[in-house]
Design a protein around this motif. Structure first.
Motif, PDB file in Angstrom:
ATOM      1  N   LYS A   1       0.833  -1.198   0.000  1.00 34.16           N
ATOM      2  CA  LYS A   1       0.000   0.000   0.000  1.00 34.16           C
ATOM      3  C   LYS A   1       0.872   1.254   0.000  1.00 34.16           C
ATOM      4  O   LYS A   1       0.572   2.249  -0.650  1.00 34.16           O
ATOM      5  CB  LYS A   1      -0.933  -0.002   1.217  1.00 34.16           C
ATOM      6  CG  LYS A   1      -2.021  -1.071   1.144  1.00 34.16           C
ATOM      7  CD  LYS A   1      -2.939  -0.988   2.336  1.00 34.16           C
ATOM      8  CE  LYS A   1      -4.040  -2.039   2.251  1.00 34.16           C
ATOM      9  NZ  LYS A   1      -4.927  -1.993   3.433  1.00 34.16           N
TER      10      LYS A   1
ATOM     11  N   THR B   1      -4.493   0.144 -17.294  1.00 37.66           N
ATOM     12  CA  THR B   1      -5.823   0.202 -16.695  1.00 37.66           C
ATOM     13  C   THR B   1      -6.859   0.188 -17.811  1.00 37.66           C
ATOM     14  O   THR B   1      -6.532   0.319 -18.995  1.00 37.66           O
ATOM     15  CB  THR B   1      -6.004   1.474 -15.843  1.00 37.66           C
ATOM     16  OG1 THR B   1      -5.706   2.627 -16.649  1.00 37.66           O
ATOM     17  CG2 THR B   1      -5.078   1.455 -14.633  1.00 37.66           C
TER      18      THR B   1
ATOM     19  N   GLN C   1      -5.309 -16.202  -4.041  1.00 37.16           N
ATOM     20  CA  GLN C   1      -4.953 -14.985  -3.314  1.00 37.16           C
ATOM     21  C   GLN C   1      -3.525 -15.059  -2.791  1.00 37.16           C
ATOM     22  O   GLN C   1      -2.766 -14.090  -2.906  1.00 37.16           O
ATOM     23  CB  GLN C   1      -5.912 -14.752  -2.147  1.00 37.16           C
ATOM     24  CG  GLN C   1      -5.578 -13.493  -1.346  1.00 37.16           C
ATOM     25  CD  GLN C   1      -6.563 -13.219  -0.233  1.00 37.16           C
ATOM     26  OE1 GLN C   1      -7.718 -13.653  -0.294  1.00 37.16           O
ATOM     27  NE2 GLN C   1      -6.141 -12.505   0.804  1.00 37.16           N
TER      28      GLN C   1
ATOM     29  N   ARG D   1     -12.317 -11.481  -8.028  1.00 37.63           N
ATOM     30  CA  ARG D   1     -11.989 -10.061  -8.050  1.00 37.63           C
ATOM     31  C   ARG D   1     -11.689  -9.539  -6.640  1.00 37.63           C
ATOM     32  O   ARG D   1     -10.752  -8.767  -6.416  1.00 37.63           O
ATOM     33  CB  ARG D   1     -13.150  -9.305  -8.676  1.00 37.63           C
ATOM     34  CG  ARG D   1     -13.108  -7.806  -8.714  1.00 37.63           C
ATOM     35  CD  ARG D   1     -12.087  -7.276  -9.671  1.00 37.63           C
ATOM     36  NE  ARG D   1     -10.848  -6.933  -9.000  1.00 37.63           N
ATOM     37  CZ  ARG D   1      -9.778  -6.445  -9.609  1.00 37.63           C
ATOM     38  NH1 ARG D   1      -9.788  -6.249 -10.912  1.00 37.63           N
ATOM     39  NH2 ARG D   1      -8.689  -6.165  -8.930  1.00 37.63           N
ATOM     40  N   ALA D   2     -12.481  -9.984  -5.667  1.00 32.82           N
ATOM     41  CA  ALA D   2     -12.253  -9.578  -4.279  1.00 32.82           C
ATOM     42  C   ALA D   2     -10.915 -10.104  -3.767  1.00 32.82           C
ATOM     43  O   ALA D   2     -10.213  -9.420  -3.002  1.00 32.82           O
ATOM     44  CB  ALA D   2     -13.400 -10.074  -3.400  1.00 32.82           C
TER      45      ALA D   2
ATOM     46  N   ASP E   1      -8.165  -7.893  -5.062  1.00 31.18           N
ATOM     47  CA  ASP E   1      -8.070  -6.666  -4.283  1.00 31.18           C
ATOM     48  C   ASP E   1      -7.323  -6.899  -2.974  1.00 31.18           C
ATOM     49  O   ASP E   1      -6.466  -6.101  -2.579  1.00 31.18           O
ATOM     50  CB  ASP E   1      -9.466  -6.131  -3.988  1.00 31.18           C
ATOM     51  CG  ASP E   1     -10.215  -5.701  -5.239  1.00 31.18           C
ATOM     52  OD1 ASP E   1      -9.576  -5.582  -6.304  1.00 31.18           O
ATOM     53  OD2 ASP E   1     -11.437  -5.497  -5.157  1.00 31.18           O
TER      54      ASP E   1
ATOM     55  N   TRP F   1      -3.766  -6.403  -5.894  1.00 29.01           N
ATOM     56  CA  TRP F   1      -3.958  -6.291  -7.342  1.00 29.01           C
ATOM     57  C   TRP F   1      -5.169  -5.424  -7.668  1.00 29.01           C
ATOM     58  O   TRP F   1      -5.769  -5.560  -8.737  1.00 29.01           O
ATOM     59  CB  TRP F   1      -4.166  -7.682  -7.945  1.00 29.01           C
ATOM     60  CG  TRP F   1      -2.965  -8.587  -7.917  1.00 29.01           C
ATOM     61  CD1 TRP F   1      -2.210  -8.934  -6.837  1.00 29.01           C
ATOM     62  CD2 TRP F   1      -2.398  -9.276  -9.029  1.00 29.01           C
ATOM     63  NE1 TRP F   1      -1.218  -9.793  -7.198  1.00 29.01           N
ATOM     64  CE2 TRP F   1      -1.299 -10.022  -8.540  1.00 29.01           C
ATOM     65  CE3 TRP F   1      -2.700  -9.331 -10.391  1.00 29.01           C
ATOM     66  CZ2 TRP F   1      -0.508 -10.817  -9.365  1.00 29.01           C
ATOM     67  CZ3 TRP F   1      -1.922 -10.131 -11.218  1.00 29.01           C
ATOM     68  CH2 TRP F   1      -0.837 -10.866 -10.706  1.00 29.01           C
ATOM     69  N   GLN F   2      -5.534  -4.520  -6.793  1.00 26.85           N
ATOM     70  CA  GLN F   2      -6.773  -3.778  -6.955  1.00 26.85           C
ATOM     71  C   GLN F   2      -6.783  -2.878  -8.182  1.00 26.85           C
ATOM     72  O   GLN F   2      -7.850  -2.514  -8.688  1.00 26.85           O
ATOM     73  CB  GLN F   2      -7.074  -2.956  -5.690  1.00 26.85           C
ATOM     74  CG  GLN F   2      -6.023  -1.928  -5.330  1.00 26.85           C
ATOM     75  CD  GLN F   2      -4.954  -2.480  -4.400  1.00 26.85           C
ATOM     76  OE1 GLN F   2      -4.773  -3.700  -4.298  1.00 26.85           O
ATOM     77  NE2 GLN F   2      -4.254  -1.586  -3.713  1.00 26.85           N
ATOM     78  N   ASP F   3      -5.610  -2.512  -8.686  1.00 25.41           N
ATOM     79  CA  ASP F   3      -5.546  -1.641  -9.862  1.00 25.41           C
ATOM     80  C   ASP F   3      -5.450  -2.415 -11.171  1.00 25.41           C
ATOM     81  O   ASP F   3      -5.294  -1.805 -12.239  1.00 25.41           O
ATOM     82  CB  ASP F   3      -4.349  -0.694  -9.756  1.00 25.41           C
ATOM     83  CG  ASP F   3      -4.477   0.272  -8.587  1.00 25.41           C
ATOM     84  OD1 ASP F   3      -5.622   0.644  -8.264  1.00 25.41           O
ATOM     85  OD2 ASP F   3      -3.447   0.640  -7.997  1.00 25.41           O
TER      86      ASP F   3
ATOM     87  N   ARG G   1     -12.903  -2.871 -14.056  1.00 29.15           N
ATOM     88  CA  ARG G   1     -12.405  -3.942 -13.191  1.00 29.15           C
ATOM     89  C   ARG G   1     -12.187  -5.260 -13.927  1.00 29.15           C
ATOM     90  O   ARG G   1     -11.609  -6.191 -13.369  1.00 29.15           O
ATOM     91  CB  ARG G   1     -13.400  -4.173 -12.048  1.00 29.15           C
ATOM     92  CG  ARG G   1     -13.731  -2.911 -11.272  1.00 29.15           C
ATOM     93  CD  ARG G   1     -12.800  -2.724 -10.115  1.00 29.15           C
ATOM     94  NE  ARG G   1     -13.143  -3.631  -9.031  1.00 29.15           N
ATOM     95  CZ  ARG G   1     -12.341  -3.918  -8.013  1.00 29.15           C
ATOM     96  NH1 ARG G   1     -11.132  -3.399  -7.978  1.00 29.15           N
ATOM     97  NH2 ARG G   1     -12.736  -4.732  -7.058  1.00 29.15           N
TER      98      ARG G   1
END
Length: 617
Positions: free
Chosen positions: A3, A43, A217, A271-272, A275, A279-281, A314
């Protein structure tokens, strides 16, 4: 730490934008890619993949590789990092690729339930890094076919890959049998064990889906933590699941309902996990039902994630295409022709556009040995043609504005061990496979190692190493490429320059050419086209509204048409086209047809193209 790094990177991007806004030299003042990426991830914006400068990005490359399906290298794409580097260098220099779909194995990532093998994750991350270091973007894929090799015994005719042994043991599946099957893919719908195992996964029987998501994950978090920031920027996204299929539908359930009720919720769960892993971006490259765009009517099923709504930033719409008629050997006589797949790939464009996201065709190709291999030169050419434009060559010059977006795609596959495997099929030491891909009699690798250990193409280099717009400053309006690839001794020309443009036709002659039309976006970074290795700058002619030049010079900030090295140090080259306006229609013809064109011919060709562009757009 992830982060903190992300915040620092975001602050740096904002600072750079502020400096540029105050009149300091823009980022393009040094050759783009002097670092291998611009420092920011790709993106999704306005239905396109874009880089940090806002350029429209097209990914082209290969799957790396089917070796992951095998046990000879313990589920790794390569036997060593050295082999990965050799493959990456060749893929960039010989295959023209700027991206790979990087295969991973669930069976090797989680050999015992709940116990992730960090040794495997370390090895795959090191091999992934070899491609990133060569300037090649990566999107990993937890690959599966026929669910798992552990559904098949030593005497089976077929094999699979994907799920670990413990996952199969939990299901207690029946003895596998495909009955009368001529192709391994028939097991998907005819093998009861395969169908039941697939059904269980989608219904989370025995907690199988939960276990897979937990391992995914952990894998993603490991990759994010063990790649440097710049390296991780080159990881485009993640393909959650290869070629999903229901196995069996619940009572009254349609294929469309299965996508809505089971497949899409799985993607949302994945997807969650992305995040949570940092890898949220990055987008998830989500595949619809395997058969939604099949070209055999009896296979075709309603789908395409029709009920998922607008996918937006996303997700990326991700699908495969193989010509099953051509592969069958009986449903398509003869060869592929001009425009053979424009309708099939047009459906991909339409579905992605409706979903508000870009599309990638993450697998396509054709067998290179066997009874239908004679079709490969035309089939694969037609697939690349359809990736480039939805308009057949015969109509392209009269209807270029209907081309649609240039599609990203990764050919199946790039396996340097082609024909040199040593794979005991299903663990059977009496059945060691060495030929082709060493997997269910497939043979699709575009390359192999020759006797000196050099990576060598198995397909026409003109077909593989292509001109394409890798980064467009603005939005692509149309693109076409006539590669003049060969079918045996026959040169395939599907898009000749029309007689109405005699000077352009004279300039191109019997050579190759590409034509890009784009509307500028006003960004600081130039438009880039990959130049094939057989397109040296000394033999390249460019005719554009930005300028006309034979043998383009090296890039400088004051040169609107120039060449520069591709990132990664592999010797590959790119053409840079720099404009400084916004909303203006530009064009660029790139050809190797003329050895020393006169200024008069260049000027005449430019006049013809300018008039043509004004009339067609």
């Amino acid at each position: 730490m992830p982060k903190i790094r992300a915040r620092l990177l975001a602050a740096l991007v904002v600072l750079c934008a502020a400096v540029t806004a105050t009149g300091a030299p823009p980022a393009a003042a040094s050759p783009p890619g002097s670092l291998w990426f611009d420092g920011t991830p790709l993106t999704v914006a306005d239905g396109r993949l874009v880089d940090g400068t806002g350029r429209e990005i097209v990914l082209r490359g290969y799957n790396v590789s089917g070796e992951t399906k095998l046990e000879e290298n313990a589920g790794l794409p390569f036997a060593s990092v050295a082999d990965a580097r050799r493959s990456a260098t060749a893929l960039r220099a010989l295959g023209g690729g700027n991206a790979v779909r990087f295969l991973l194995s669930w069976a090797h990532a989680e050999p015992a339930r709940g116990q992730v093998d960090t040794g495997y994750l370390a090895a795959v991350t090191d091999q992934m890094r070899a491609f990133l270091d060569a300037g090649i973007r990566v999107y990993p894929d937890f690959h599966q076919d026929l669910y798992s090799r552990y559904l098949f015994d030593e005497g089976s005719w077929y094999t699979g890959d994907g799920a670990p042994e413990w996952a199969v043991a939990a299901g207690g599946y029946p003895e596998e049998s495909c009955g009368i099957c001529f192709f391994w893919g028939q097991n998907i719908t005819q093998n009861k064990a395969v169908r039941q195992a697939q059904y269980d996964f989608w219904h989370n029987a025995h907690g199988l889906q939960d276990a897979f998501l937990a391992t995914a994950q952990t894998t993603m978090a490991y990759v994010e933590q063990h790649l440097g920031d710049a390296e991780f920027a080159g990881v485009v996204g993640f393909d959650p699941y290869n070629e999903p299929y229901a196995g069996s539908h619940d009572s009254g359930q349609t294929s469309r309902a299965w996508e809505k009720d089971l497949l899409w919720p799985f993607y949302q769960r994945f997807r969650a996990r992305m995040d949570a892993a940092g890898w949220q971006d990055k987008p998830a490259f989500v595949e619809p039902n395997l058969f939604w765009n099949a070209n055999i009517d009896s296979q075709k099923q309603e789908g395409g994630l029709l009920d998922a709504g607008t996918l937006g930033a996303r997700y990326v719409f991700n699908t495969h295409f193989y010509d099953q008629k051509a592969i069958s050997g009986i449903l398509m006589w003869g060869k592929a022709a001009d425009g053979q797949y424009t309708s099939d790939f047009g459906a991909v464009r339409d579905r992605a556009a409706a979903a508000g996201t870009p599309a990638v065709v993450s697998e396509f190709g054709h067998p290179l040995s066997g009874t239908v291999s004679d079709k490969a030169p035309t089939v694969v050419k037609a697939m690349y043609q359809a990736l480039d434009s939805r308009v057949p060559g015969a109509n392209w010059w009269s209807k270029p504005a209907s081309s649609g977006p240039v599609l990203s795609g990764t050919q199946w596959q790039w396996d340097i061990y082609s024909g040199r495997h040593h794979e005991p099929m299903n663990g059977n030491t009496g059945k060691v496979l060495t030929s082709g891909d060493a997997w269910n009699d497939e043979d699709l690798s575009a390359v192999r190692l020759d006797d000196t250990g050099t990576v060598t193409p198995r397909q026409d280099a003109r077909l593989l190493d292509r001109l394409y717009p890798s980064a467009t400053s603005g939005a692509t309006a149309a693109f076409t490429y006539e590669d003049r690839s060969r079918d045996g001794s026959t040169t395939l020309t599907w898009n000749p320059v029309p007689a109405s443009l005699p000077n352009v036709a004279q300039l191109v002659g019997s050579g190759r050419y590409g034509l890009l039309v784009w509307r500028s976006g006003g960004g600081s970074a130039p438009t880039e086209l990959h130049l094939p290795a057989s397109f040296p700058a000394s033999a390249t002619t460019v005719v554009s509204d930005l300028g006309t030049v034979h043998a383009p010079p090296e890039y400088t900030t004051s040169t609107p048409v120039a060449v520069a090295a591709e990132p990664g140090g592999t010797g590959s080259r790119r053409l840079l086209l720099t404009d400084s306006d916004a909303g203006v229609l530009h064009y660029a013809l790139v050809t190797d047809g003329a050895s020393a064109p006169s200024s008069a011919l260049l000027g005449a060709a430019r006049s013809e193209l300018s008039a043509w562009a004004a009339a067609r757009f």
